[in-house]
Design a protein around this motif. Structure first.
Motif, PDB file in Angstrom:
ATOM      1  N   TRP A  58       0.482 -12.409  38.418  1.00  0.00           N
ATOM      2  CA  TRP A  58      -1.069 -12.114  38.410  1.00  0.00           C
ATOM      3  C   TRP A  58      -1.329 -13.833  39.225  1.00  0.00           C
ATOM      4  O   TRP A  58      -2.605 -13.702  40.882  1.00  0.00           O
ATOM      5  N   ASN A  59      -0.811 -15.148  39.600  1.00  0.00           N
ATOM      6  CA  ASN A  59      -1.541 -16.101  39.901  1.00  0.00           C
ATOM      7  C   ASN A  59      -0.740 -15.988  41.356  1.00  0.00           C
ATOM      8  O   ASN A  59      -1.759 -16.176  42.358  1.00  0.00           O
ATOM      9  N   MET A  60       0.206 -14.994  41.971  1.00  0.00           N
ATOM     10  CA  MET A  60       0.482 -15.384  43.100  1.00  0.00           C
ATOM     11  C   MET A  60      -0.968 -14.024  43.530  1.00  0.00           C
ATOM     12  O   MET A  60      -1.240 -14.263  45.015  1.00  0.00           O
ATOM     13  N   GLN A  61      -0.980 -12.968  43.060  1.00  0.00           N
ATOM     14  CA  GLN A  61      -2.439 -12.089  43.976  1.00  0.00           C
ATOM     15  C   GLN A  61      -3.373 -12.388  43.612  1.00  0.00           C
ATOM     16  O   GLN A  61      -3.809 -12.587  44.970  1.00  0.00           O
ATOM     17  N   VAL A  62      -3.992 -14.014  42.876  1.00  0.00           N
ATOM     18  CA  VAL A  62      -4.722 -14.657  43.583  1.00  0.00           C
ATOM     19  C   VAL A  62      -5.385 -15.213  44.641  1.00  0.00           C
ATOM     20  O   VAL A  62      -5.869 -15.405  45.441  1.00  0.00           O
ATOM     21  N   VAL A 116     -13.846 -29.842  60.170  1.00  0.00           N
ATOM     22  CA  VAL A 116     -12.663 -29.029  60.281  1.00  0.00           C
ATOM     23  C   VAL A 116     -11.428 -28.731  59.827  1.00  0.00           C
ATOM     24  O   VAL A 116     -11.535 -28.018  58.546  1.00  0.00           O
ATOM     25  N   PHE A 117     -10.778 -29.538  59.870  1.00  0.00           N
ATOM     26  CA  PHE A 117      -9.211 -29.838  59.808  1.00  0.00           C
ATOM     27  C   PHE A 117      -9.449 -30.018  58.099  1.00  0.00           C
ATOM     28  O   PHE A 117      -7.964 -29.479  56.982  1.00  0.00           O
ATOM     29  N   LEU A 118      -9.880 -30.884  58.009  1.00  0.00           N
ATOM     30  CA  LEU A 118     -10.270 -31.085  55.799  1.00  0.00           C
ATOM     31  C   LEU A 118     -10.265 -30.653  55.049  1.00  0.00           C
ATOM     32  O   LEU A 118     -10.306 -29.675  54.298  1.00  0.00           O
ATOM     33  N   HIS A 119     -11.431 -29.264  55.943  1.00  0.00           N
ATOM     34  CA  HIS A 119     -11.642 -28.354  54.954  1.00  0.00           C
ATOM     35  C   HIS A 119     -11.163 -27.353  54.649  1.00  0.00           C
ATOM     36  O   HIS A 119     -10.433 -26.943  53.402  1.00  0.00           O
ATOM     37  N   VAL A 120      -9.956 -27.086  55.709  1.00  0.00           N
ATOM     38  CA  VAL A 120      -9.113 -26.327  56.000  1.00  0.00           C
ATOM     39  C   VAL A 120      -7.777 -26.577  54.794  1.00  0.00           C
ATOM     40  O   VAL A 120      -6.860 -26.031  54.284  1.00  0.00           O
ATOM     41  N   PHE A 121      -7.709 -27.951  55.705  1.00  0.00           N
ATOM     42  CA  PHE A 121      -6.679 -28.455  54.704  1.00  0.00           C
ATOM     43  C   PHE A 121      -6.601 -28.372  52.824  1.00  0.00           C
ATOM     44  O   PHE A 121      -6.052 -27.868  52.542  1.00  0.00           O
ATOM     45  N   THR A 122      -7.631 -28.634  52.306  1.00  0.00           N
ATOM     46  CA  THR A 122      -8.321 -28.768  50.926  1.00  0.00           C
ATOM     47  C   THR A 122      -8.019 -27.548  50.578  1.00  0.00           C
ATOM     48  O   THR A 122      -7.936 -26.936  49.166  1.00  0.00           O
ATOM     49  N   LEU A 123      -8.925 -26.706  51.453  1.00  0.00           N
ATOM     50  CA  LEU A 123      -8.690 -25.336  50.733  1.00  0.00           C
ATOM     51  C   LEU A 123      -7.340 -24.778  50.699  1.00  0.00           C
ATOM     52  O   LEU A 123      -7.094 -23.964  49.456  1.00  0.00           O
ATOM     53  N   MET A 124      -6.760 -24.606  51.547  1.00  0.00           N
ATOM     54  CA  MET A 124      -5.135 -24.456  51.432  1.00  0.00           C
ATOM     55  C   MET A 124      -4.336 -24.609  50.653  1.00  0.00           C
ATOM     56  O   MET A 124      -3.765 -24.377  49.061  1.00  0.00           O
ATOM     57  N   ALA A 125      -4.715 -26.234  50.154  1.00  0.00           N
ATOM     58  CA  ALA A 125      -3.870 -26.992  48.791  1.00  0.00           C
ATOM     59  C   ALA A 125      -4.379 -26.314  47.823  1.00  0.00           C
ATOM     60  O   ALA A 125      -3.945 -25.766  46.617  1.00  0.00           O
ATOM     61  N   LEU A 126      -5.914 -25.726  47.753  1.00  0.00           N
ATOM     62  CA  LEU A 126      -6.294 -24.944  46.696  1.00  0.00           C
ATOM     63  C   LEU A 126      -5.357 -23.430  46.815  1.00  0.00           C
ATOM     64  O   LEU A 126      -4.728 -23.157  45.178  1.00  0.00           O
ATOM     65  N   ILE A 127      -5.387 -23.092  47.559  1.00  0.00           N
ATOM     66  CA  ILE A 127      -5.327 -21.796  47.866  1.00  0.00           C
ATOM     67  C   ILE A 127      -3.501 -21.334  47.366  1.00  0.00           C
ATOM     68  O   ILE A 127      -3.074 -21.399  46.435  1.00  0.00           O
ATOM     69  N   PHE A 130      -5.431 -12.793  47.223  1.00  0.00           N
ATOM     70  CA  PHE A 130      -6.874 -12.302  47.123  1.00  0.00           C
ATOM     71  C   PHE A 130      -7.295 -13.032  48.617  1.00  0.00           C
ATOM     72  O   PHE A 130      -8.060 -12.497  48.606  1.00  0.00           O
ATOM     73  N   MET A 131      -7.719 -14.841  48.212  1.00  0.00           N
ATOM     74  CA  MET A 131      -8.104 -15.387  48.582  1.00  0.00           C
ATOM     75  C   MET A 131      -8.328 -15.869  49.906  1.00  0.00           C
ATOM     76  O   MET A 131      -9.384 -15.932  50.742  1.00  0.00           O
ATOM     77  N   ALA A 132      -6.610 -15.955  50.601  1.00  0.00           N
ATOM     78  CA  ALA A 132      -6.963 -15.703  51.670  1.00  0.00           C
ATOM     79  C   ALA A 132      -6.426 -15.040  52.019  1.00  0.00           C
ATOM     80  O   ALA A 132      -7.837 -14.978  53.760  1.00  0.00           O
ATOM     81  N   ALA A 133      -6.638 -13.722  51.742  1.00  0.00           N
ATOM     82  CA  ALA A 133      -7.547 -12.055  52.295  1.00  0.00           C
ATOM     83  C   ALA A 133      -8.604 -12.062  52.499  1.00  0.00           C
ATOM     84  O   ALA A 133      -8.769 -12.044  53.630  1.00  0.00           O
ATOM     85  N   PHE A 134      -9.266 -12.172  51.541  1.00  0.00           N
ATOM     86  CA  PHE A 134     -10.790 -12.098  51.372  1.00  0.00           C
ATOM     87  C   PHE A 134     -10.999 -13.694  53.148  1.00  0.00           C
ATOM     88  O   PHE A 134     -12.356 -13.015  53.482  1.00  0.00           O
ATOM     89  N   MET A 135     -10.807 -14.642  52.955  1.00  0.00           N
ATOM     90  CA  MET A 135     -11.008 -15.377  53.949  1.00  0.00           C
ATOM     91  C   MET A 135     -10.457 -14.797  55.176  1.00  0.00           C
ATOM     92  O   MET A 135     -11.525 -15.284  56.480  1.00  0.00           O
ATOM     93  N   CYS A 136     -10.236 -14.234  55.492  1.00  0.00           N
ATOM     94  CA  CYS A 136      -8.731 -13.398  56.810  1.00  0.00           C
ATOM     95  C   CYS A 136     -10.508 -12.693  57.085  1.00  0.00           C
ATOM     96  O   CYS A 136     -10.316 -12.734  58.423  1.00  0.00           O
TER      97      CYS A 136
END
Lengths: 82, 589
Positions: B417-421, B72-83, B424-430
């Motif tokens: 634009w990159n800040m918005q992307v 669970v933690f690996l998943h969200v940590f790597t996703l967060m690193a990407l975002i 968007f990714m984080a908002a989409f996940m929420c």
């Protein structure tokens, strides 16, 4: 578009107020139809318990925290620089 | 199985960070910034259950241990690193990205660690890499806050290390990182727990967080809000599930943090205090220790990382575009930054636990676990903190930034634009997690028997949120922000350091001066004469007799001296770089 819509709403505070009241009224009515099988404690059996909890809790938090800040904790932003 | 070709995720980020300057030189930094976290995110699924076991200096070390809890933690940590990396694409300094990635590597390494020694190594890497995210803001305040942050974490690290040493003695050299039961816990285990609790920002050792995070760079804060505290939640869940102290401290945390969030003025400081509150839920869940509570803590950590980062991105965008983050200096920005506004509001309603958002499906799990375990007071404390959350972060923060009683008069551009992307990714996940909770529930360590969308939970949420809104509406004039900050427990070491310096400067220093005067007048003359005689003999006698090597050394020393800049940051940077090299060698071999 969204900006115009929000400005439209912002210029009509009375309408917003009544809309908000309608939402609250809906929440109060909805409570009578909720299924209470998963109740954890006595409060869950009282209708509108969480409404009172929310309002009283919110007001108490504001009064307590703001009060504490005023009489004790509040400092200038450069307090430690002096 | 593809498991034969994999790389430790931490190594990926370390190598990625080291190669960043190279890619910058070829104008490919932005591509690299997306590729590495994306690869890491994809690759975690292929990690074997156990890897990277090495024997080093007689210690058995395990760099990789993967199970459901880790996943669970690996998943969200790597996703967060990407975002986070996408959000920071516009930042040109490679150093800042490298610091962020090394920090991520520390967090991933801790999460994967199978023994306390590896935990400690990556734990320190996390502290030393993240402090650069504060220093890169380059303001005097940030530098000072960074040093305080570093000192507090060094202290926490030492407590942790002390605990590890004692445990090593108690258990005859067994340092494997496994669950400890409250009945058998000794001093060693409690020291380790305190070290972990410091990173989880449990009061009274929490003040480093609201002190440092608001002073970090815009992207730095986005990374910092995600990793340190949640890694601490992971290690607590791994080692200390079911400790009642944690349940009580966690519930206190939720209210402590939210109380400060109600009265603070700086938007990022509000969010920082609010981390304390949210992590409180997780610590409480870990402390309750039932399957449902641990599930809840993990689910909440997952959801929290995304919406808290989203909020930090939202107010970070405002700070980037306007240079301001104080609520008293903002207002009416919705006309100019509507996209950032929408994303921030999504973060705000998600953190408040609106239905169809991630907060609704995660926070309630911990509260329900407290209820199911008949811990009524904890449950009511957590519910009250939920009220405060909606009040401070759900309404107050967006209201005074984007709308507010008066416009601040600024006309900023919309965020890059990159800040918005990223937002968007984080908002989409929420929203995605709120609509489809099973995506998250399937990842949790235990089987989930919890259904958030029942009519009673809905009515409870409508009431809590609706009437908190009414409370805000009644008191909005009283809540108007002023340009002040509030004392917290960092007062002890910030003022304490001042007293210590006074003590060092006045009594100790003057005594020292007196002694050295005496020495200079009497002792030094004698010593100098003796030294001159000896030096003459050495220089002219011995060096001549040998081969002139002393003259060579003097010359070499002059050259080495040039490397020493006298700046502590450079030394720490070099030491950290050396540590990574050692780590890479150890991990790869």
């Amino acid at each position: 578009m969204i900006v115009n819509f929000l400005t439209y709403l912002r210029e009509r505070p009375n309408m917003m107020k009544w809309l908000f009241m309608a939402v609250l009224a809906f929440a109060l009515v909805f409570d009578f139809f909720a299924d209470r099988h998963h109740a954890h404690f006595w409060g869950d059996h009282i209708n509108e318990f969480w409404a009172v909890f929310g309002l009283v809790g919110c007001l108490a938090l504001i009064v307590f925290c703001k009060g504490l800040s005023h009489v004790w904790l509040e400092r200038g932003t450069d307090h430690y620089d002096k | 199985m593809t498991s034969s070709i994999f790389m430790h995720p931490a190594t990926m980020f370390i190598v990625g960070a080291l190669l960043l300057p190279l890619f910058k030189k070829f104008n490919a930094q932005k591509i690299w910034l997306v590729v590495v976290p994306l690869l890491a995110f994809i690759q975690i699924k292929y990690l074997p259950a156990s890897f990277g076991c090495v024997e080093w200096l007689g210690f058995k070390m395990q760099f990789g241990r993967v199970d459901q809890l880790t996943m669970v933690f690996l998943h969200v940590f790597t996703l967060m690193a990407l975002i986070g990396s996408i959000f920071g694409l516009h930042v040109k300094e490679s150093g800042q990205h490298a610091a962020a990635w090394l920090y991520v590597a520390g967090s991933l390494g801790t999460t994967l660690a199978g023994d306390y020694l590896v935990v400690f190594i990556f734990w320190e890497l996390m502290a030393f890499a993240s402090v650069f995210l504060v220093w890169y803001r380059k303001r005097k305040r940030s530098i000072e806050a960074g040093y305080r942050y570093l000192l507090v974490h060094t202290f926490g690290g030492l407590v942790l290390l002390g605990g590890i040493f004692l445990r090593y003695l108690n258990l005859d050299g067994d340092l494997s990182f496994v669950a400890i039961t409250p009945d058998t816990a000794t001093l060693a285990d409690y020291l380790i727990m305190i070290g972990f609790m410091l990173n989880a920002a449990v009061p009274p050792i929490h003040a480093w967080l609201p002190d440092a995070y608001p002073e970090a760079t815009v992207t730095g804060a986005v990374f910092m809000c995600a990793f340190t505290t949640k890694t601490a939640v992971y290690v607590l869940a791994r080692g200390f599930a079911g400790f009642e102290t944690l349940a009580i401290m966690g519930a206190i945390m939720t209210l402590y943090g939210v109380g400060y969030a109600v009265i603070e003025n700086d938007a990022r400081r509000i969010l920082a205090y609010h981390i304390v509150s949210q992590v409180g839920y997780m610590v409480c869940g870990v402390g309750i220790g039932t399957e449902m509570a641990i599930n809840g803590a993990c689910a909440h950590a997952y959801a929290h990382i995304l919406y808290k980062a989203l909020l930090f991105m939202g107010v970070g965008s405002v700070l980037e575009m306007t240079g301001r983050s104080k609520l008293s200096e903002l207002g009416g920005l919705y006309k100019y930054m509507p996209m950032s506004m929408i994303f921030t509001v999504i973060g705000g309603i998600a953190i408040s636990g609106f239905p169809l958002t991630s907060g609704f499906i995660s926070k309630s799990m911990i509260i329900a676990a407290a209820g199911a375990n008949h811990q009524l007071i904890l449950m009511l404390m957590l519910s009250l903190a939920a009220v405060g959350t909606f009040l401070s972060v759900g309404i107050k923060l967006p209201y005074f930034i984007w709308f507010g009683p008066n416009d601040c008069g600024l006309k900023p551009k919309e965020a890059y634009w990159n800040m918005q992307v990223g937002m968007f990714m984080a908002a989409f996940m929420c929203i995605f997690l709120g609509v489809y909770p099973d995506y998250l529930y399937d990842m949790l360590p235990y089987v989930v028997n919890y259904h958030p969308y029942n009519s009673y939970h809905l009515t409870e949420t409508f009431h809590l949120l609706g009437f908190t809104g009414l409370g805000f509406y009644i008191m909005v004039k009283y809540l108007k922000p002023h340009d002040v900050s509030n004392l917290d427990l960092d007062w002890f070491y910030r003022r304490g350091a001042g007293w210590f310096m006074w003590l060092a400067r006045k009594p100790i220093s003057s005594t020292n001066e007196w002694v050295s005067n005496v020495y200079q007048n009497i002792g030094l003359r004698f010593t100098m004469a003796l030294a001159r005689a000896l030096s003459w003999f050495d220089w002219e006698g011995i060096d001549w007799a040998l081969d002139g090597s002393a003259r060579g050394v003097v010359k070499g020393g002059e050259q080495v001296r040039q490397f020493q800049t006298g700046k502590l940051q450079h030394y720490i940077g070099a030491a950290v770089a050396l540590l990574f090299l050692v780590l890479i060698v150890v991990v790869l071999i």
